[in-house]
Design a protein around this motif. Structure first.
Motif, PDB file in Angstrom:
ATOM      1  N   HIS A  37       1.163  -1.396  -0.202  1.00 34.67           N
ATOM      2  CA  HIS A  37       0.185   0.104   0.148  1.00 34.67           C
ATOM      3  C   HIS A  37       0.808   1.330   0.513  1.00 34.67           C
ATOM      4  CE1 HIS A  37      -3.649  -1.350   0.344  1.00 34.67           C
ATOM      5  NE2 HIS A  37      -3.698  -2.256   1.544  1.00 34.67           N
ATOM      6  N   LYS A  50     -10.045   4.251   1.600  1.00 34.54           N
ATOM      7  CA  LYS A  50      -9.340   4.620   0.540  1.00 34.54           C
ATOM      8  C   LYS A  50      -8.693   3.346  -0.900  1.00 34.54           C
ATOM      9  CE  LYS A  50      -5.588   8.099  -1.733  1.00 34.54           C
ATOM     10  NZ  LYS A  50      -4.468   8.586  -1.437  1.00 34.54           N
ATOM     11  N   ASP A  53     -11.995   1.065  -1.558  1.00 31.79           N
ATOM     12  CA  ASP A  53     -12.155   2.109  -2.515  1.00 31.79           C
ATOM     13  C   ASP A  53     -11.702   1.676  -3.924  1.00 31.79           C
ATOM     14  OD1 ASP A  53     -14.157   3.110  -1.244  1.00 31.79           O
ATOM     15  OD2 ASP A  53     -13.746   5.291  -1.234  1.00 31.79           O
ATOM     16  N   SER A  54     -10.210   2.106  -4.078  1.00 31.97           N
ATOM     17  CA  SER A  54      -9.435   1.915  -5.276  1.00 31.97           C
ATOM     18  C   SER A  54      -9.478   0.298  -5.456  1.00 31.97           C
ATOM     19  CB  SER A  54      -7.789   1.550  -4.120  1.00 31.97           C
ATOM     20  OG  SER A  54      -7.298   0.653  -4.490  1.00 31.97           O
ATOM     21  N   HIS A  55      -9.826  -0.810  -4.779  1.00 29.51           N
ATOM     22  CA  HIS A  55      -9.747  -2.376  -5.129  1.00 29.51           C
ATOM     23  C   HIS A  55     -11.343  -1.965  -5.681  1.00 29.51           C
ATOM     24  CE1 HIS A  55      -7.509  -3.591  -1.573  1.00 29.51           C
ATOM     25  NE2 HIS A  55      -6.817  -3.162  -2.230  1.00 29.51           N
ATOM     26  N   GLU A  57     -13.142   0.499  -7.127  1.00 33.77           N
ATOM     27  CA  GLU A  57     -12.773   0.918  -8.691  1.00 33.77           C
ATOM     28  C   GLU A  57     -11.774   0.154  -9.362  1.00 33.77           C
ATOM     29  OE1 GLU A  57     -14.349   3.917  -9.807  1.00 33.77           O
ATOM     30  OE2 GLU A  57     -15.064   3.877  -7.827  1.00 33.77           O
ATOM     31  N   PHE A  58     -10.579  -0.588  -9.434  1.00 32.06           N
ATOM     32  CA  PHE A  58      -9.915  -1.169 -10.052  1.00 32.06           C
ATOM     33  C   PHE A  58     -10.731  -2.595 -10.392  1.00 32.06           C
ATOM     34  CE2 PHE A  58      -6.642  -5.209 -11.093  1.00 32.06           C
ATOM     35  CZ  PHE A  58      -5.707  -3.915 -11.238  1.00 32.06           C
ATOM     36  N   ASN A  82      -1.528  -5.179  -0.188  1.00 31.52           N
ATOM     37  CA  ASN A  82      -2.664  -4.242  -1.022  1.00 31.52           C
ATOM     38  C   ASN A  82      -3.438  -5.336  -2.411  1.00 31.52           C
ATOM     39  OD1 ASN A  82      -4.109  -2.919  -2.605  1.00 31.52           O
ATOM     40  ND2 ASN A  82      -2.394  -1.627  -3.440  1.00 31.52           N
TER      41      ASN A  82
END
Length: 156
Positions: A37, A50, A53-55, A57-58, A82
């Motif tokens: 991370h 965050k 959320d990034s997971h 979105e990805f 991560n």
């Protein structure tokens, strides 16, 4: 119903059944590992959110929407590594594995535990006492030893 009509209905049903591809049968649990991370050792709640959320979105960029990704991901690794665990089909998992941000993708398989009584299993302890023939004595109770741990994810 006439025999010819019944045969035709059965033939249509058979052809229709063969043309169907079961999408749920091809889906499995995968772990997507994305390295470290960007947050530090002691992340804030905002950092953890965050990361999750990034997971979403990805994965959403592969599945077509964030909502589909939220339905697919069942665990998000937000603290020390991560990555995330999700239900995916083999083709999607292979496509994700080729992405430059991804270190590895592997099928999430259960492991069989050999024991829950490690000290006894290893012969280090008998009835909560160290016998004279124990490896503990020979190893000077772990002095100058590095001890590893395999975390299976099982909670007792």
């Amino acid at each position: 119903m006439r025999p010819l009509d019944a045969a035709f209905c059965f033939l249509c049903f058979l052809v229709f059944s063969l043309l169907q591809s079961p999408s749920s049968a091809a889906k499995r649990s995968y772990v997507v590992y994305m390295g470290a991370h960007s947050h530090g050792i002691e992340p804030s709640t905002a950092d953890l959110e965050k990361a999750t959320d990034s997971h979403y979105e990805f994965l959403g960029s592969f599945l077509g929407s964030r909502e589909t990704a939220e339905d697919s991901i069942f665990y998000s690794y937000t603290r020390h590594i991560n990555g995330f665990a999700a239900i995916l089909d083999e083709e999607t998992a292979a496509t994700i594995a080729r992405h430059p941000k991804v270190v590895s993708v592997f099928e999430n398989r259960g492991r069989k535990l050999h024991t829950t009584r490690s000290w006894e299993f290893l012969g280090l302890d008998r009835n909560h006492a160290v016998p004279s023939y124990s490896i503990w004595n020979k190893a000077r109770y772990g002095e100058d030893a590095i001890i590893g741990n395999l975390d299976t994810g099982e909670i007792f």
